[in-house]
Motif scaffolding. Sequence first.
Motif, PDB file in Angstrom:
ATOM      1  N   ASN A 171     -35.638 -47.100 -57.117  1.00 56.40           N
ATOM      2  CA  ASN A 171     -36.928 -47.784 -57.226  1.00 56.40           C
ATOM      3  C   ASN A 171     -37.181 -48.702 -56.028  1.00 56.40           C
ATOM      4  OD1 ASN A 171     -34.874 -49.475 -58.460  1.00 56.40           O
ATOM      5  ND2 ASN A 171     -36.531 -50.801 -59.164  1.00 56.40           N
ATOM      6  N   GLN A 172     -36.116 -49.293 -55.471  1.00 54.54           N
ATOM      7  CA  GLN A 172     -36.265 -50.133 -54.282  1.00 54.54           C
ATOM      8  C   GLN A 172     -36.616 -49.275 -53.054  1.00 54.54           C
ATOM      9  OE1 GLN A 172     -35.898 -53.540 -53.951  1.00 54.54           O
ATOM     10  NE2 GLN A 172     -35.725 -53.746 -56.156  1.00 54.54           N
ATOM     11  N   ALA A 173     -36.048 -48.076 -52.985  1.00 55.72           N
ATOM     12  CA  ALA A 173     -36.361 -47.172 -51.877  1.00 55.72           C
ATOM     13  C   ALA A 173     -37.840 -46.793 -51.895  1.00 55.72           C
ATOM     14  CB  ALA A 173     -35.492 -45.922 -51.955  1.00 55.72           C
ATOM     15  N   LEU A 174     -38.375 -46.600 -53.093  1.00 57.96           N
ATOM     16  CA  LEU A 174     -39.802 -46.293 -53.202  1.00 57.96           C
ATOM     17  C   LEU A 174     -40.641 -47.435 -52.630  1.00 57.96           C
ATOM     18  CD1 LEU A 174     -39.559 -44.746 -56.738  1.00 57.96           C
ATOM     19  CD2 LEU A 174     -40.530 -43.546 -54.766  1.00 57.96           C
ATOM     20  N   LYS A 175     -40.250 -48.662 -52.923  1.00 54.34           N
ATOM     21  CA  LYS A 175     -40.988 -49.826 -52.404  1.00 54.34           C
ATOM     22  C   LYS A 175     -40.870 -49.916 -50.884  1.00 54.34           C
ATOM     23  CE  LYS A 175     -40.485 -52.522 -56.610  1.00 54.34           C
ATOM     24  NZ  LYS A 175     -39.845 -53.677 -57.234  1.00 54.34           N
ATOM     25  N   VAL A 176     -39.673 -49.724 -50.353  1.00 50.24           N
ATOM     26  CA  VAL A 176     -39.458 -49.794 -48.903  1.00 50.24           C
ATOM     27  C   VAL A 176     -40.292 -48.741 -48.178  1.00 50.24           C
ATOM     28  CG1 VAL A 176     -37.739 -49.385 -47.073  1.00 50.24           C
ATOM     29  CG2 VAL A 176     -37.181 -50.845 -49.014  1.00 50.24           C
ATOM     30  N   SER A 177     -40.397 -47.553 -48.755  1.00 50.23           N
ATOM     31  CA  SER A 177     -41.103 -46.446 -48.103  1.00 50.23           C
ATOM     32  C   SER A 177     -42.604 -46.680 -48.004  1.00 50.23           C
ATOM     33  CB  SER A 177     -40.837 -45.133 -48.847  1.00 50.23           C
ATOM     34  OG  SER A 177     -41.537 -45.117 -50.081  1.00 50.23           O
ATOM     35  N   GLU A 178     -43.139 -47.644 -48.736  1.00 51.49           N
ATOM     36  CA  GLU A 178     -44.587 -47.917 -48.706  1.00 51.49           C
ATOM     37  C   GLU A 178     -45.062 -48.269 -47.297  1.00 51.49           C
ATOM     38  OE1 GLU A 178     -45.168 -50.912 -51.708  1.00 51.49           O
ATOM     39  OE2 GLU A 178     -45.090 -49.440 -53.325  1.00 51.49           O
ATOM     40  N   ARG A 179     -44.153 -48.697 -46.448  1.00 55.12           N
ATOM     41  CA  ARG A 179     -44.477 -48.977 -45.051  1.00 55.12           C
ATOM     42  C   ARG A 179     -44.997 -47.720 -44.341  1.00 55.12           C
ATOM     43  NH1 ARG A 179     -39.546 -50.719 -41.654  1.00 55.12           N
ATOM     44  NH2 ARG A 179     -39.947 -48.877 -40.420  1.00 55.12           N
ATOM     45  N   GLU A 180     -44.537 -46.543 -44.815  1.00 54.90           N
ATOM     46  CA  GLU A 180     -44.906 -45.269 -44.187  1.00 54.90           C
ATOM     47  C   GLU A 180     -46.030 -44.543 -44.933  1.00 54.90           C
ATOM     48  OE1 GLU A 180     -43.678 -44.310 -41.282  1.00 54.90           O
ATOM     49  OE2 GLU A 180     -42.364 -46.050 -41.210  1.00 54.90           O
TER      50      GLU A 180
ATOM     51  N   ILE B 250     -44.628 -40.592 -53.145  1.00 54.06           N
ATOM     52  CA  ILE B 250     -45.021 -39.575 -54.123  1.00 54.06           C
ATOM     53  C   ILE B 250     -43.822 -38.876 -54.759  1.00 54.06           C
ATOM     54  CG2 ILE B 250     -47.350 -39.201 -53.218  1.00 54.06           C
ATOM     55  CD1 ILE B 250     -46.259 -36.767 -51.669  1.00 54.06           C
ATOM     56  N   SER B 251     -42.614 -39.142 -54.310  1.00 55.81           N
ATOM     57  CA  SER B 251     -41.390 -38.649 -54.950  1.00 55.81           C
ATOM     58  C   SER B 251     -40.202 -39.217 -54.190  1.00 55.81           C
ATOM     59  CB  SER B 251     -41.323 -37.115 -54.970  1.00 55.81           C
ATOM     60  OG  SER B 251     -41.297 -36.594 -53.663  1.00 55.81           O
ATOM     61  N   ALA B 252     -39.039 -39.171 -54.834  1.00 56.79           N
ATOM     62  CA  ALA B 252     -37.826 -39.680 -54.172  1.00 56.79           C
ATOM     63  C   ALA B 252     -36.600 -39.043 -54.801  1.00 56.79           C
ATOM     64  CB  ALA B 252     -37.749 -41.208 -54.297  1.00 56.79           C
ATOM     65  N   LYS B 253     -35.542 -38.936 -54.012  1.00 57.06           N
ATOM     66  CA  LYS B 253     -34.290 -38.416 -54.554  1.00 57.06           C
ATOM     67  C   LYS B 253     -33.119 -38.750 -53.642  1.00 57.06           C
ATOM     68  CE  LYS B 253     -34.574 -33.765 -52.522  1.00 57.06           C
ATOM     69  NZ  LYS B 253     -34.529 -32.335 -52.817  1.00 57.06           N
ATOM     70  N   TYR B 254     -31.960 -38.887 -54.297  1.00 61.91           N
ATOM     71  CA  TYR B 254     -30.695 -38.851 -53.589  1.00 61.91           C
ATOM     72  C   TYR B 254     -30.340 -37.383 -53.468  1.00 61.91           C
ATOM     73  CZ  TYR B 254     -29.669 -43.815 -54.197  1.00 61.91           C
ATOM     74  OH  TYR B 254     -29.688 -45.172 -54.135  1.00 61.91           O
ATOM     75  N   GLU B 255     -29.779 -36.994 -52.336  1.00 60.51           N
ATOM     76  CA  GLU B 255     -29.320 -35.622 -52.152  1.00 60.51           C
ATOM     77  C   GLU B 255     -28.148 -35.622 -51.190  1.00 60.51           C
ATOM     78  OE1 GLU B 255     -32.299 -33.187 -50.192  1.00 60.51           O
ATOM     79  OE2 GLU B 255     -32.952 -34.895 -49.019  1.00 60.51           O
ATOM     80  N   VAL B 256     -27.389 -34.558 -51.235  1.00 60.54           N
ATOM     81  CA  VAL B 256     -26.310 -34.388 -50.271  1.00 60.54           C
ATOM     82  C   VAL B 256     -26.818 -33.411 -49.223  1.00 60.54           C
ATOM     83  CG1 VAL B 256     -23.946 -33.612 -49.895  1.00 60.54           C
ATOM     84  CG2 VAL B 256     -24.531 -34.903 -51.961  1.00 60.54           C
TER      85      VAL B 256
ATOM     86  N   GLN C 178     -51.731 -44.337 -62.974  1.00 57.31           N
ATOM     87  CA  GLN C 178     -52.081 -45.756 -63.017  1.00 57.31           C
ATOM     88  C   GLN C 178     -50.830 -46.622 -62.845  1.00 57.31           C
ATOM     89  OE1 GLN C 178     -55.389 -46.669 -63.268  1.00 57.31           O
ATOM     90  NE2 GLN C 178     -55.660 -44.464 -63.072  1.00 57.31           N
ATOM     91  N   VAL C 179     -49.667 -46.005 -62.965  1.00 56.03           N
ATOM     92  CA  VAL C 179     -48.382 -46.702 -62.874  1.00 56.03           C
ATOM     93  C   VAL C 179     -47.651 -46.165 -61.643  1.00 56.03           C
ATOM     94  CG1 VAL C 179     -46.159 -47.093 -64.035  1.00 56.03           C
ATOM     95  CG2 VAL C 179     -48.273 -46.957 -65.382  1.00 56.03           C
ATOM     96  N   SER C 180     -47.060 -47.044 -60.852  1.00 49.46           N
ATOM     97  CA  SER C 180     -46.333 -46.616 -59.655  1.00 49.46           C
ATOM     98  C   SER C 180     -45.017 -45.949 -60.041  1.00 49.46           C
ATOM     99  CB  SER C 180     -46.059 -47.816 -58.745  1.00 49.46           C
ATOM    100  OG  SER C 180     -45.170 -48.714 -59.386  1.00 49.46           O
ATOM    101  N   LEU C 181     -44.509 -45.128 -59.144  1.00 50.42           N
ATOM    102  CA  LEU C 181     -43.227 -44.463 -59.390  1.00 50.42           C
ATOM    103  C   LEU C 181     -42.089 -45.469 -59.501  1.00 50.42           C
ATOM    104  CD1 LEU C 181     -43.299 -41.282 -57.121  1.00 50.42           C
ATOM    105  CD2 LEU C 181     -43.554 -41.404 -59.599  1.00 50.42           C
ATOM    106  N   ASP C 182     -42.113 -46.538 -58.677  1.00 51.58           N
ATOM    107  CA  ASP C 182     -41.021 -47.506 -58.750  1.00 51.58           C
ATOM    108  C   ASP C 182     -41.001 -48.188 -60.119  1.00 51.58           C
ATOM    109  OD1 ASP C 182     -42.207 -50.525 -58.098  1.00 51.58           O
ATOM    110  OD2 ASP C 182     -43.318 -48.959 -57.056  1.00 51.58           O
ATOM    111  N   LYS C 183     -42.168 -48.456 -60.699  1.00 46.65           N
ATOM    112  CA  LYS C 183     -42.228 -49.068 -62.031  1.00 46.65           C
ATOM    113  C   LYS C 183     -41.738 -48.070 -63.090  1.00 46.65           C
ATOM    114  CE  LYS C 183     -43.192 -52.380 -64.852  1.00 46.65           C
ATOM    115  NZ  LYS C 183     -42.249 -53.479 -64.980  1.00 46.65           N
TER     116      LYS C 183
END
Length: 158
Positions: free
Chosen positions: A32-41, A45-51, A106-111
Amino acid sequence: MAVIGFTSWADDDDYDTVAVGKALSEAAFPLNQALKVSEREGTPISAKYEVENSALQLSVYTVKGDKFSEVVIDHKSGAITKAEFLTDAEDLSDAKNQSQAMAKAQVSLDKAVENAVKANDGYRAVRVVPILAAGVAPMAAITLMKGEDVKDVTEKLD
């Protein structure tokens, strides 16, 4: 409830939760913090950890205007390490579907991620993708992990 518009992240049989689970202990930065940080860019619209290439990676897709980007965030510090426009046809298709779902939200992904983690004690979010349930209701499909236990949940975005 019928779910339409699941993108490849939401129904990806190739998503390797075992590899992510093994590497997740390295990660100090929550999704959820990564979603907030990415708002700079742009709008996340989606996020994931991956290898990726044998290393844990934290990726966020964003949209700004009509451009879609992948933002890679350092999973330890939370710093943006790379941001590049999407050019792959499948990635662009996924991003467009995700953007359409978020346009109705109406709700952000981080929330949504924060709510899912709070409701599932001890679990950690490793992936979130917006979907349209029954073609109209925006929802977040969230993958949670606790050790080797994997749980897929949804959170309403309207």
